[in-house]
Design a protein around this motif. Sequence first.
Motif, PDB file in Angstrom:
ATOM      1  N   GLN A 283      12.648  47.667  21.016  1.00  0.00           N
ATOM      2  CA  GLN A 283      12.408  48.762  20.234  1.00  0.00           C
ATOM      3  C   GLN A 283      12.347  48.380  18.681  1.00  0.00           C
ATOM      4  OE1 GLN A 283      16.456  50.611  19.195  1.00  0.00           O
ATOM      5  NE2 GLN A 283      17.341  48.873  18.335  1.00  0.00           N
ATOM      6  N   GLY A 284      12.155  46.986  18.528  1.00  0.00           N
ATOM      7  CA  GLY A 284      12.168  46.443  17.233  1.00  0.00           C
ATOM      8  C   GLY A 284      11.065  45.090  17.224  1.00  0.00           C
ATOM      9  N   LEU A 285      10.366  44.878  16.484  1.00  0.00           N
ATOM     10  CA  LEU A 285       9.223  43.551  16.428  1.00  0.00           C
ATOM     11  C   LEU A 285       9.511  43.098  15.082  1.00  0.00           C
ATOM     12  CD1 LEU A 285       7.007  41.861  17.173  1.00  0.00           C
ATOM     13  CD2 LEU A 285       5.623  43.857  16.739  1.00  0.00           C
ATOM     14  N   LEU A 286       9.733  41.727  15.001  1.00  0.00           N
ATOM     15  CA  LEU A 286       9.598  41.189  13.680  1.00  0.00           C
ATOM     16  C   LEU A 286       8.530  39.997  13.728  1.00  0.00           C
ATOM     17  CD1 LEU A 286      11.245  40.131  11.060  1.00  0.00           C
ATOM     18  CD2 LEU A 286      11.970  37.973  12.197  1.00  0.00           C
ATOM     19  N   MET A 287       7.531  40.174  12.565  1.00  0.00           N
ATOM     20  CA  MET A 287       6.348  39.449  12.482  1.00  0.00           C
ATOM     21  C   MET A 287       6.477  38.342  11.138  1.00  0.00           C
ATOM     22  SD  MET A 287       2.906  41.108  13.937  1.00  0.00           S
ATOM     23  CE  MET A 287       3.181  42.792  13.324  1.00  0.00           C
ATOM     24  N   TYR A 288       6.564  37.288  11.242  1.00  0.00           N
ATOM     25  CA  TYR A 288       6.698  36.284  10.205  1.00  0.00           C
ATOM     26  C   TYR A 288       5.749  35.475  10.098  1.00  0.00           C
ATOM     27  CZ  TYR A 288       8.778  33.275  13.809  1.00  0.00           C
ATOM     28  OH  TYR A 288       8.873  32.365  14.784  1.00  0.00           O
ATOM     29  N   GLY A 289       5.237  34.985   8.784  1.00  0.00           N
ATOM     30  CA  GLY A 289       4.325  33.814   8.694  1.00  0.00           C
ATOM     31  C   GLY A 289       3.805  34.047   7.324  1.00  0.00           C
ATOM     32  N   PRO A 290       2.825  32.959   6.818  1.00  0.00           N
ATOM     33  CA  PRO A 290       2.384  32.882   5.389  1.00  0.00           C
ATOM     34  C   PRO A 290       1.805  34.232   4.872  1.00  0.00           C
ATOM     35  CG  PRO A 290       1.780  30.991   6.796  1.00  0.00           C
ATOM     36  CD  PRO A 290       2.240  31.935   7.712  1.00  0.00           C
ATOM     37  N   PRO A 291       1.527  34.529   3.469  1.00  0.00           N
ATOM     38  CA  PRO A 291       0.913  35.567   3.053  1.00  0.00           C
ATOM     39  C   PRO A 291      -0.576  35.689   3.458  1.00  0.00           C
ATOM     40  CG  PRO A 291       2.262  34.519   1.527  1.00  0.00           C
ATOM     41  CD  PRO A 291       2.233  33.474   2.625  1.00  0.00           C
ATOM     42  N   GLY A 292      -1.137  36.721   3.830  1.00  0.00           N
ATOM     43  CA  GLY A 292      -2.542  36.853   4.054  1.00  0.00           C
ATOM     44  C   GLY A 292      -2.944  36.480   5.411  1.00  0.00           C
ATOM     45  N   THR A 293      -2.125  36.525   6.425  1.00  0.00           N
ATOM     46  CA  THR A 293      -2.366  36.118   7.655  1.00  0.00           C
ATOM     47  C   THR A 293      -2.397  37.387   8.743  1.00  0.00           C
ATOM     48  OG1 THR A 293       0.131  35.976   8.048  1.00  0.00           O
ATOM     49  CG2 THR A 293      -1.247  33.742   7.766  1.00  0.00           C
ATOM     50  N   GLY A 294      -2.295  38.405   7.925  1.00  0.00           N
ATOM     51  CA  GLY A 294      -2.478  39.836   8.542  1.00  0.00           C
ATOM     52  C   GLY A 294      -1.423  40.575   9.356  1.00  0.00           C
ATOM     53  N   LYS A 295      -0.190  40.206   8.829  1.00  0.00           N
ATOM     54  CA  LYS A 295       0.817  41.003   9.577  1.00  0.00           C
ATOM     55  C   LYS A 295       0.901  42.547   9.530  1.00  0.00           C
ATOM     56  CE  LYS A 295       3.688  38.213   7.080  1.00  0.00           C
ATOM     57  NZ  LYS A 295       2.615  37.245   6.497  1.00  0.00           N
ATOM     58  N   THR A 296       0.472  42.946   8.293  1.00  0.00           N
ATOM     59  CA  THR A 296       0.387  44.264   8.171  1.00  0.00           C
ATOM     60  C   THR A 296      -0.493  45.076   8.739  1.00  0.00           C
ATOM     61  OG1 THR A 296       1.437  44.162   5.767  1.00  0.00           O
ATOM     62  CG2 THR A 296       0.420  45.984   6.320  1.00  0.00           C
ATOM     63  N   MET A 297      -1.901  44.362   8.883  1.00  0.00           N
ATOM     64  CA  MET A 297      -2.771  44.826   9.517  1.00  0.00           C
ATOM     65  C   MET A 297      -2.482  44.957  11.084  1.00  0.00           C
ATOM     66  SD  MET A 297      -6.607  42.802  10.199  1.00  0.00           S
ATOM     67  CE  MET A 297      -5.594  41.692  11.127  1.00  0.00           C
ATOM     68  N   LEU A 298      -2.054  43.849  11.605  1.00  0.00           N
ATOM     69  CA  LEU A 298      -1.547  43.754  12.926  1.00  0.00           C
ATOM     70  C   LEU A 298      -0.639  44.895  13.368  1.00  0.00           C
ATOM     71  CD1 LEU A 298      -1.062  39.918  13.438  1.00  0.00           C
ATOM     72  CD2 LEU A 298      -2.507  41.509  14.604  1.00  0.00           C
ATOM     73  N   SER A 299       0.253  45.317  12.404  1.00  0.00           N
ATOM     74  CA  SER A 299       1.012  46.461  12.618  1.00  0.00           C
ATOM     75  C   SER A 299       0.258  47.774  12.676  1.00  0.00           C
ATOM     76  CB  SER A 299       2.221  46.365  11.365  1.00  0.00           C
ATOM     77  OG  SER A 299       3.057  45.396  11.447  1.00  0.00           O
ATOM     78  N   ARG A 300      -0.549  47.685  11.838  1.00  0.00           N
ATOM     79  CA  ARG A 300      -1.426  49.070  11.913  1.00  0.00           C
ATOM     80  C   ARG A 300      -2.249  49.214  13.265  1.00  0.00           C
ATOM     81  NH1 ARG A 300      -2.280  53.746   8.674  1.00  0.00           N
ATOM     82  NH2 ARG A 300      -1.858  52.672   7.018  1.00  0.00           N
ATOM     83  N   ALA A 301      -2.737  47.992  13.613  1.00  0.00           N
ATOM     84  CA  ALA A 301      -3.574  47.995  14.911  1.00  0.00           C
ATOM     85  C   ALA A 301      -2.572  48.254  16.021  1.00  0.00           C
ATOM     86  CB  ALA A 301      -4.215  46.615  14.999  1.00  0.00           C
ATOM     87  N   LEU A 302      -1.427  47.869  15.999  1.00  0.00           N
ATOM     88  CA  LEU A 302      -0.358  47.931  17.230  1.00  0.00           C
ATOM     89  C   LEU A 302      -0.279  49.473  17.238  1.00  0.00           C
ATOM     90  CD1 LEU A 302       1.327  47.280  19.427  1.00  0.00           C
ATOM     91  CD2 LEU A 302       3.230  46.874  17.859  1.00  0.00           C
ATOM     92  N   ALA A 303      -0.124  50.315  16.004  1.00  0.00           N
ATOM     93  CA  ALA A 303       0.276  51.632  16.011  1.00  0.00           C
ATOM     94  C   ALA A 303      -0.940  52.478  16.646  1.00  0.00           C
ATOM     95  CB  ALA A 303       0.358  52.225  14.763  1.00  0.00           C
ATOM     96  N   ASN A 304      -2.254  51.960  16.386  1.00  0.00           N
ATOM     97  CA  ASN A 304      -3.504  52.380  16.752  1.00  0.00           C
ATOM     98  C   ASN A 304      -3.453  52.325  18.316  1.00  0.00           C
ATOM     99  OD1 ASN A 304      -4.168  53.553  14.190  1.00  0.00           O
ATOM    100  ND2 ASN A 304      -5.399  51.866  13.682  1.00  0.00           N
ATOM    101  N   GLU A 305      -3.087  50.924  18.652  1.00  0.00           N
ATOM    102  CA  GLU A 305      -3.380  50.774  20.092  1.00  0.00           C
ATOM    103  C   GLU A 305      -2.337  51.569  20.730  1.00  0.00           C
ATOM    104  OE1 GLU A 305      -5.142  47.995  23.153  1.00  0.00           O
ATOM    105  OE2 GLU A 305      -5.230  48.419  21.300  1.00  0.00           O
TER     106      GLU A 305
END
Length: 490
Positions: free
Chosen positions: A259-281
């Motif tokens: 029900q929840g997913l935490l993504m962490y890592g340095p700035p610019g690695t694409g965390k927000t983009m991956l979130s959007r891609a998951l929604a589209n998937e």
Amino acid sequence: MSETRPRGESFEYAGAIVELVDAPTVLAAARVNPVELLRRADWPSPVQRVDLTVASADRPDGPVHTFSAAISTAEEPLSKERIRKLVLGTDPIGLLLAKRIEAGDPIATRIVDNIGAAAAAAYKKLGLDRATTPVTQREPGTLADAVVGLQAELTYDETGTVVRLHAEVPRDDVTPAHLQAFVGLTLQAVIELAGPESLTGRKYAVSREAVASKVPATTQTVTLDMVGGLADVVAELREIAVSFRHPEAMARWGARRPQGLLMYGPPGTGKTMLSRALANEIGADFREIRTPEILDKWLGGSERNIKQIFRDARRYRVPTLMLFDEFDSIISYAGSGGDAASQAINAVAGIFKQEMNDLIEANPNVIVVATTNFPHRVDDSLIRSGRFDVKISVPKPDEASRTEIFRKMIHGLIAAHEAPGFRMFAEDLDLTALAAASHGMTGADIKEILRRVQLSKAMQDARTGGQVAPITTDELLASVRELQGPTGPR
């Protein structure tokens, strides 16, 4: 030198033009994870959806590639598309609201979601959510392609609304011709449902990547197939998407998807983009919760905002991904101090914990994603299993991943902008050299490298009136050095 243009070939089937893009890569990828094709295509009535999947399986006689297709004439009962059509319509107000939602307007989204919940309930009560067109043939059979010797078993589900095709080829024998043949058999099954002329004039792209479109990819349209590198991260997100899209399998085994997913890592690695891609998937709406929507200078305001956000989430009637970006700026160092500011933060964190405890039971249509550059700033109790069941580290890309990022970004630009008589990139780009030179850079940095060269070429074009040479490896390397500066990537 690296291949910069996706390899594709087109063929005609029953009046339709089918583009088969980089079939060898599709078959190679299917050895590791199932590859879904054709999912977003437009089909003639009564066909509503066609899912075509290439995967791998172990059999007693050895490993095989499996080709599967499911052709459905049943409308998804409460799909986002149907609810939006029902609520918004085509009148000026509906079109205006649709544009506001697409732009991320939270008020417009809330209005439509609330109306959509009532409309969906009425729709279901009237029985319109079960609108289906049963197929006429019910006996299992076989479809065959004599050229490559491929046979597909044809079966029908108990509802009479889904036709299934299945074929297997030994892994050592499989070729792109088998994939093309199975696509043809799938289209043949569609024709049997929709009529002999139903595919005339239509175009289909059989591809892992959205390279057939002439519309530039944006953060709104990004998919997991467009993500360069990060193979392990993408594979895990695909698993989450599968669990979300198949609630019947989850229910059958008494399993609960994350029900929840935490993504962490340095700035610019694409965390927000991956979130959007998951929604589209998943095929879900994307709702980004920004810090100003929560934090309030007035006492108790932030807590009320959190409660309202989750109250709205419990009423969503279409699949929705809620993103709390820069999570640490919303919930930071919970329990760390006794001053007024810390108490306010603790109160917000406490409300967030309470709201997350039963969200999936209250509304299984919602999945929550949080991203942060500073995971140590988030209290462990807030992101424990049961609230955030999956935690994914998104690292800076290594050299091989940077090569893949360059390749995919350039593929997308070529697909969106190249035309007869205009070449955007030189044929002999050395992506390996670019990846080596960009040590320490992120996907965001690589995007900026390309942007700078594109801008430089566009300015040359504007000044000279055309006749500008394609982008070369040397020009891209110069842009890498410019972005790195004297002290490395910034």
